[in-house]
Design an enzyme around this catalytic site. Structure first.
Site, PDB file in Angstrom:
ATOM      1  N   GLU A  34      38.291  41.682  41.424  1.00 14.80           N
ATOM      2  CA  GLU A  34      38.737  41.630  40.029  1.00 14.80           C
ATOM      3  C   GLU A  34      37.739  40.928  39.110  1.00 14.80           C
ATOM      4  O   GLU A  34      37.495  41.393  37.985  1.00 14.80           O
ATOM      5  CB  GLU A  34      40.105  40.930  39.938  1.00 14.80           C
ATOM      6  CG  GLU A  34      41.270  41.727  40.478  1.00 14.80           C
ATOM      7  CD  GLU A  34      41.516  41.510  41.954  1.00 14.80           C
ATOM      8  OE1 GLU A  34      42.585  41.906  42.432  1.00 14.80           O
ATOM      9  OE2 GLU A  34      40.621  40.949  42.642  1.00 14.80           O
ATOM     10  N   GLU A  92      46.353  42.628  47.802  1.00 16.59           N
ATOM     11  CA  GLU A  92      47.452  41.749  47.404  1.00 16.59           C
ATOM     12  C   GLU A  92      48.802  42.300  47.846  1.00 16.59           C
ATOM     13  O   GLU A  92      49.715  41.535  48.190  1.00 16.59           O
ATOM     14  CB  GLU A  92      47.420  41.538  45.890  1.00 16.59           C
ATOM     15  CG  GLU A  92      46.232  40.692  45.462  1.00 16.59           C
ATOM     16  CD  GLU A  92      46.071  40.593  43.958  1.00 16.59           C
ATOM     17  OE1 GLU A  92      45.834  39.477  43.464  1.00 16.59           O
ATOM     18  OE2 GLU A  92      46.183  41.639  43.275  1.00 16.59           O
TER      19      GLU A  92
END
Length: 288
Positions: free
Chosen positions: A160, A140
């Site tokens: 995640e 990210e």
């Protein structure tokens, strides 16, 4: 009754684990260097023995580095990379998070939000040279820059959901813009990573290089950007950012405001003069 712990193959595809507890920490978890007379800044995530996993302290230092660059007019372009050849960053340090209270985790999350926001809002061009694994917050962070180049052993993943989290560092927003939306959703839902070659084929990565040649390629790109008018480069970056997802005429209006400001700027006179005189232009530092 005693229950014996059993091992699992669940994490093997990710090719990393929590950092060892006895890893020696570097003097600084983030390095900031200036090259080419201060025109190029290189930010290096510097915890290679922990796959450049991001701790609270590391996130804070990264924010400070970007904020320092933001107020240095001489800096024209920024390269973001990771120390070592194995990983760009595997995201948040899960060993540090293991013992966090809910309040501590939320406070760290706020700190990381500030880091990513600071990267996204930097007026100067910033790109990621991804040298190996880029998972979770590491992926990210790369997505938060203007564009990505990668080594041919790089891997991008958002695991995640595998540990009970919804990705919160930007990938649900950015991945569907960088990849086909279905592929982005598959990555976010399964946690399965993609290689640099697939990321390049799908348009997430601009260039792929052998690991030993990645930083040389990054420096070439940075020098090319730094040789251009920093005022014009920053203006076109803002035009792209502010015009994205706007109605066509609104986006064009944003573009034209940047264009007209550049048309009356001294850099335009210098650039056209240098072209006609067959010489390198000398552009001044950005003034807005």
């Amino acid at each position: 009754m005693t229950t014996n712990a059993t091992s699992t193959d669940r994490w093997k595809a990710l090719d990393f684990g929590p950092p060892a507890s006895d890893v020696d920490e570097p003097d600084s978890p983030v390095l900031l260097d200036y090259l080419s007379g201060g025109r190029i800044a290189v930010i290096t995530l510097n915890r290679p023995n922990a796959d450049n996993a991001i701790t609270t302290e590391m996130g804070g230092r990264l924010t400070e580095a970007v904020e320092e660059i933001a107020v240095r007019p001489a800096v024209r372009v920024v390269i973001l990379t990771g120390a070592g050849s194995r990983a760009f960053s595997v995201g948040s340090d899960l060993r540090q998070r293991k013992s966090m209270t809910k309040e501590g985790w939320l406070r760290q999350r706020q700190d990381f939000d500030r880091t990513l926001y600071t990267v996204r809002q930097l007026r100067k061009p910033i790109f990621a040279a991804v040298n190996g694994i880029a998972y979770g917050g590491g992926s990210e962070l790369a997505q938060s820059t203007d564009f990505i180049i990668a080594s041919d052993n790089a891997v991008f993943g958002q695991p995640e959901a595998m540990i009970g989290l919804s990705a919160g560092g930007g990938s649900p927003v950015f991945l569907p813009r960088l990849l086909p939306p279905g592929k982005a959703l598959q990555m976010l839902m399964t946690g399965d990573p993609i290689t640099a070659q697939e990321a390049y084929r799908l348009g997430m990565v601009n260039e792929v290089h052998p690991p030993t040649e990645l930083l040389d390629a990054a420096h070439r790109i940075a020098e090319r950007i730094a040789s251009n008018s920093p005022t014009a480069v920053q203006a076109v970056k803002r035009a792209v950012q502010l015009g994205e997802c706007q109605p066509t005429e609104q986006a064009i209006a944003i573009m034209m405001e940047a264009h007209w400001r550049s048309a009356i700027h001294p850099d335009r006179v210098e650039g056209i003069g240098a072209f006609n005189e067959d010489r390198d232009p000398t552009f001044r530092d950005a003034d807005y």
